[in-house]
Each structure stands twice: as structure tokens, then as C-alpha cells.
Design a protein around this motif. Structure first.
Motif, short mmCIF file in Angstrom:
data_model
loop_
_atom_site.label_atom_id
_atom_site.label_comp_id
_atom_site.label_asym_id
_atom_site.label_seq_id
_atom_site.Cartn_x
_atom_site.Cartn_y
_atom_site.Cartn_z
N ILE A 1 0.85 -1.20 0.00
CA ILE A 1 0.00 0.00 0.00
C ILE A 1 0.88 1.25 0.00
O ILE A 1 1.70 1.45 0.90
CB ILE A 1 -0.93 0.02 1.23
CG1 ILE A 1 -1.84 -1.21 1.20
CG2 ILE A 1 -1.75 1.31 1.27
CD1 ILE A 1 -2.63 -1.41 2.47
N GLY B 1 0.70 5.41 -0.02
CA GLY B 1 -0.27 6.43 0.33
C GLY B 1 0.34 7.81 0.40
O GLY B 1 1.57 7.98 0.44
N HIS C 1 -1.90 -1.10 -4.06
CA HIS C 1 -3.00 -0.19 -3.78
C HIS C 1 -2.43 1.20 -3.52
O HIS C 1 -1.33 1.35 -2.99
CB HIS C 1 -3.80 -0.63 -2.55
CG HIS C 1 -4.45 -1.96 -2.68
ND1 HIS C 1 -3.77 -3.14 -2.49
CD2 HIS C 1 -5.73 -2.31 -2.98
CE1 HIS C 1 -4.60 -4.16 -2.66
NE2 HIS C 1 -5.79 -3.68 -2.97
N ARG C 2 -3.22 2.22 -3.89
CA ARG C 2 -2.83 3.60 -3.65
C ARG C 2 -3.99 4.30 -2.94
O ARG C 2 -5.13 4.23 -3.39
CB ARG C 2 -2.54 4.33 -4.97
CG ARG C 2 -1.56 3.63 -5.88
CD ARG C 2 -1.53 4.32 -7.23
NE ARG C 2 -0.89 3.48 -8.24
CZ ARG C 2 -0.90 3.74 -9.55
NH1 ARG C 2 -1.54 4.81 -10.00
NH2 ARG C 2 -0.31 2.92 -10.38
N ILE C 3 -3.67 4.98 -1.86
CA ILE C 3 -4.72 5.70 -1.13
C ILE C 3 -4.26 7.12 -0.81
O ILE C 3 -3.06 7.40 -0.73
CB ILE C 3 -5.13 4.98 0.18
CG1 ILE C 3 -3.94 4.84 1.14
CG2 ILE C 3 -5.76 3.63 -0.13
CD1 ILE C 3 -4.31 4.29 2.51
N PRO D 1 -5.42 7.24 -7.44
CA PRO D 1 -5.60 6.46 -6.21
C PRO D 1 -6.82 5.56 -6.28
O PRO D 1 -7.76 5.81 -7.05
CB PRO D 1 -5.78 7.53 -5.14
CG PRO D 1 -6.39 8.68 -5.88
CD PRO D 1 -5.75 8.66 -7.24
N ASP D 2 -6.81 4.52 -5.46
CA ASP D 2 -7.98 3.64 -5.34
C ASP D 2 -9.05 4.27 -4.47
O ASP D 2 -10.22 3.89 -4.58
CB ASP D 2 -7.56 2.29 -4.74
CG ASP D 2 -6.55 1.57 -5.62
OD1 ASP D 2 -6.88 1.28 -6.78
OD2 ASP D 2 -5.43 1.31 -5.14
N ALA D 3 -8.66 5.21 -3.62
CA ALA D 3 -9.64 5.88 -2.76
C ALA D 3 -9.02 7.10 -2.11
O ALA D 3 -7.81 7.11 -1.80
CB ALA D 3 -10.16 4.93 -1.68
N ILE E 1 -9.63 8.87 1.42
CA ILE E 1 -10.26 8.56 2.70
C ILE E 1 -10.30 9.84 3.54
O ILE E 1 -9.25 10.44 3.82
CB ILE E 1 -9.49 7.46 3.44
CG1 ILE E 1 -9.41 6.20 2.56
CG2 ILE E 1 -10.15 7.14 4.77
CD1 ILE E 1 -8.51 5.11 3.12
N PHE F 1 -11.19 -0.84 6.43
CA PHE F 1 -10.78 -0.99 5.04
C PHE F 1 -9.98 -2.29 4.89
O PHE F 1 -8.97 -2.49 5.58
CB PHE F 1 -9.92 0.18 4.59
CG PHE F 1 -10.67 1.49 4.54
CD1 PHE F 1 -11.15 1.98 3.34
CD2 PHE F 1 -10.89 2.22 5.71
CE1 PHE F 1 -11.85 3.18 3.29
CE2 PHE F 1 -11.59 3.41 5.67
CZ PHE F 1 -12.08 3.90 4.46
N PHE G 1 -7.88 -4.33 2.15
CA PHE G 1 -7.23 -4.23 0.85
C PHE G 1 -6.89 -5.64 0.38
O PHE G 1 -6.11 -6.35 1.02
CB PHE G 1 -5.95 -3.40 0.97
CG PHE G 1 -6.17 -2.01 1.50
CD1 PHE G 1 -6.36 -0.94 0.63
CD2 PHE G 1 -6.19 -1.76 2.87
CE1 PHE G 1 -6.56 0.34 1.12
CE2 PHE G 1 -6.38 -0.48 3.36
CZ PHE G 1 -6.57 0.57 2.49
N ILE H 1 -10.87 -2.85 -2.62
CA ILE H 1 -11.00 -2.44 -1.23
C ILE H 1 -12.43 -2.69 -0.76
O ILE H 1 -13.38 -2.26 -1.41
CB ILE H 1 -10.66 -0.95 -1.03
CG1 ILE H 1 -9.27 -0.63 -1.56
CG2 ILE H 1 -10.76 -0.58 0.45
CD1 ILE H 1 -8.92 0.84 -1.52
#
Length: 366
Positions: free
Chosen positions: A206, A208, A259-261, A296-298, A300, A342, A344, A349
Motif C-alpha cells: 500500500i 499512500g 494499492h494507492r490511497i 488512487p484507489d480511494a 479517505i 478498510f 485491501f 477495497i
């Protein structure tokens, strides 16, 4: 020597910043602090001087070393009298903590808390409803304001109760954190990148970025009394984001990223009502950089005191976002709190909203 030996009251928090961990802890009394990882020692020091004139200590440890060692030892020496010559200091106390790094190749679980406003019991219960996690996200307005250093103790109470010092924490600043006499010192008492409250982090697969919108109204709003210059701060942050896109292969396109957040207290992709509808041009640029470059995937967020997911093209999508925005914190006085879990995994997600009453509010996949 003192008759009563002082001791640790709140476990340390292991914050992820860039490619390091910042092991930080709140102490009521003046002390010296250092940390042992394997056969190496890292100090809370200022140009060779061990710090004691602070209630929050910080020791920076390379992430790869702590991930490999899977444990660390906090060493404390409480101050009796730090005289210029022959200071009196209590004996060294050592506290060892197991550490579980975030691993790639498996489902990773995280819990998100924002808007605690100095209430720890509710957020802790909501996190326990979600269950075991691999890292914690503390996303702004954890204190109600920064009028005193003691206000930030809730940050460390939450981190200690949820993580026990055994797993990483991601921290982002909220708008209430900018209010009060000690707001200008908050970066000394919370994780930062050499004082900057925006930075990247990497936990297993991950990647971020922690962003900081600053306050939620114009700098000249009477509520702030002329104490802010957040516009130029946000401009610097935009430049930081542009530079990230320019070195993507070292960041979000690096090997192993799954994953990218984005973690940001205020969901800046929304158009808020006056007087909160600020920085339209700049937040358009932030959204464009994220949508077209970082992808990004999300995002937050908290701030809105609700549990909601905004997808591209939804009615609330006012800036053409190409990623979902998850708003995951709700609070009602000292009685109710809800946050977001969350998970992942290979499919994306899974978001699970839970509350302090032991209820799963709903689940939704991004």
C-alpha cells in the motif's frame, strides 16, 4: 534519587512517514528517550543533545530495519534535576514491543478514525467492532483544538488502545488542529516530514499520501482573527503533488505497489456551502493531479461527520474525480461514534462502517 520511580503511562505510536517510522510517545514528566532496534540505537536528540523539555518524544527509525527486526525497545530516563553540571537523572527503564509490519501478498486490514474531538472511548469501541487490523489511520480533528499540548494526548491514547505500539499508524492533520495557542507547535507533537504535515508513506503493497487542507474557511475569516496563511500552504502542497507525479517510479509506480490511497481530513473534492466553499481553483488542480497522474484507489476523509461513499459521476462529484471518496467518521457528543474499516485485497477495497455500539452499519466494495 527520587523515592518513586516514574514510568510509562501510554504506549508509543509507530507512525509511517515516507520510508521511515517515527516512534513517538506522550510523557507527563520530563525524560530522555532512545530506541533500540536490533543492534542499533536511535535517539530523540537535537544536534547531539538528548531532549527532555518536551512532553512528546520522537525517534526516527528506518522502516526496513524495524520491519526486519519485528521488535523495538524504548529506553527512558526521567529527569530529577537537569542542572548545567552533574544533572540528576533516574535509572534507565526499558520497554520492549513486538512489531508486526504490513505484509504484501495478503489481505491487509486498516481502521479509520477522524473527528474524535478528544473523545477516546467511542472511537476505540468502534475500532474493536471491526476487529483485528494491520494499521490504524488517524485522520484529523482527533483533538478538539490545540489550545494546550495536553489536547494531543487523545492521539496517543487512541493509538495505544488500538495498536498497543505493535502495528503502524498513519496520521493526517485536521482543521480543528490549527486552532489554539499550541497549533503552531503541533508538528512537533505529531508525525511530520521535517515539519511538513503532508508526506507519502508505504506499508507493504500500500502506497499512500497524507494531505492537509488546513482550515475550512478563508484565511481572513473573523473566526481565525488573522492568525492563518493557509492559502500559500496549500500552494506549496500543490507543488509537492506535482513533484510526486514527476518521480512516479520512485513512489506510486514503485515495484510491489498494489494499492494507492489518499488520506486527507477534509474531502476537498466536494463543493461545500459558504463560508466553506474555498480554494476552488486550487482544489480543482489537486483533484486533477490525483485523477490523471496518481490515480488512487480511494480518498479517505472525515470532517463531514457522516458515513458516505462518493463515486465518480455521483451528484456530489463536482470536480470530475476519477476515484471514490470515502467519508468515514460520525460523532454525536460523547454517546455515538462510527468509523470505517478498510480491507485491501486482490479485488480492490472492501469498506465496512462500524460503530461503538458493536454494530456493522453497512459494507460496500470499491
Amino acid at each position: 534519587m527520587s523515592e518513586t520511580i516514574k514510568t510509562i503511562k501510554i504506549a508509543p505510536a509507530v507512525f509511517a512517514v515516507n520510508h521511515d517510522y517515527q516512534i513517538m510517545m506522550y510523557t507527563d514528566d520530563q525524560c530522555l528517550m532512545w530506541v533500540k532496534v536490533g543492534d542499533k540505537t536511535y535517539y530523540d536528540e537535537d544536534n547531539g543533545i538528548l531532549r527532555s523539555c518536551t512532553k512528546v518524544h520522537r525517534v526516527i527509525v528506518p522502516q526496513a530495519e524495524l520491519d526486519a527486526a519485528k521488535s523495538y525497545t524504548v529506553c527512558l530516563r526521567y529527569i530529577i534535576n537537569r542542572k548545567p553540571y552533574f544533572p540528576e537523572i533516574e535509572p534507565v527503564q526499558e520497554f520492549t514491543y513486538e512489531f508486526r509490519p504490513v505484509e504484501s501478498g495478503k489481505t491487509v486490514r486498516a481502521y479509520h478514525i477522524a473527528d474524535a474531538h478528544n473523545w477516546a472511548e467511542g472511537p476505540i469501541a468502534a475500532a474493536k467492532t471491526y476487529g483485528d487490523i494491520d494499521f490504524l489511520i488517524l485522520n484529523g480533528d482527533i483533538p478538539d483544538h490545540s489550545g494546550t499540548v495536553e489536547k494531543c494526548v487523545t492521539i496517543y491514547e487512541l493509538a495505544a488502545a488500538v495498536t498497543g505500539g505493535n502495528i503502524p499508524v498513519v496520521f493526517a492533520r485536521g482543521n480543528h488542529d490549527l486552532r489554539g495557542l499550541m497549533a503552531e507547535k503541533l508538528s512537533e507533537h505529531t508525525p511530520s516530514d521535517n515539519g511538513k504535515t503532508y508526506f507519502t508513506f508505504r506499508l507493504g503493497g500500500i502506497w499512500g499520501i497524507a494531505l492537509d487542507c488546513g482550515e475550512d474557511k478563508e484565511d481572513d475569516h473573523p473566526e481565525y482573527g488573522g492568525t492563518l496563511c493557509c492559502h500559500v500552504f496549500r500552494q506549496r502542497e500543490a507543488e509537492f503533488m506535482r513533484n510526486l507525479a514527476a518521480r512516479a517510479n520512485e513512489e506510486y509506480l514503485a515495484e510491489g505497489v498494489t494499492h494507492r490511497i489518499v488520506v486527507c481530513h477534509n474531502p476537498f473534492t466536494l463543493h461545500h456551502p459558504d463560508p466553506f466553499n474555498i480554494e476552488s481553483e486550487l482544489f480543482d488542480e489537486w483533484t486533477r493531479i490525483l485523477s490523471d497522474e496518481i490515480k488512487p484507489d480511494a480518498l479517505i476523509s472525515g470532517h463531514m461527520h457522516t458515513m458516505h461513499i462518493i463515486r465518480p459521476g455521483d451528484e456530489e462529484d463536482k470536480r470530475g474525480q476519477k476515484f471514490p471518496v470515502v467519508i468515514a467518521s460520525a460523532k454525536n457528543g460523547q454517546e455515538y461514534f462510527a468509523g470505517g474499516g478498510f480491507a485491501f485485497d486482490e479485488e480492490g477495497i472492501q469498506v465496512t462502517f462500524t460503530d461503538n455500539k458493536g454494530e456493522v452499519i453497512r459494507e460496500e466494495r470499491l
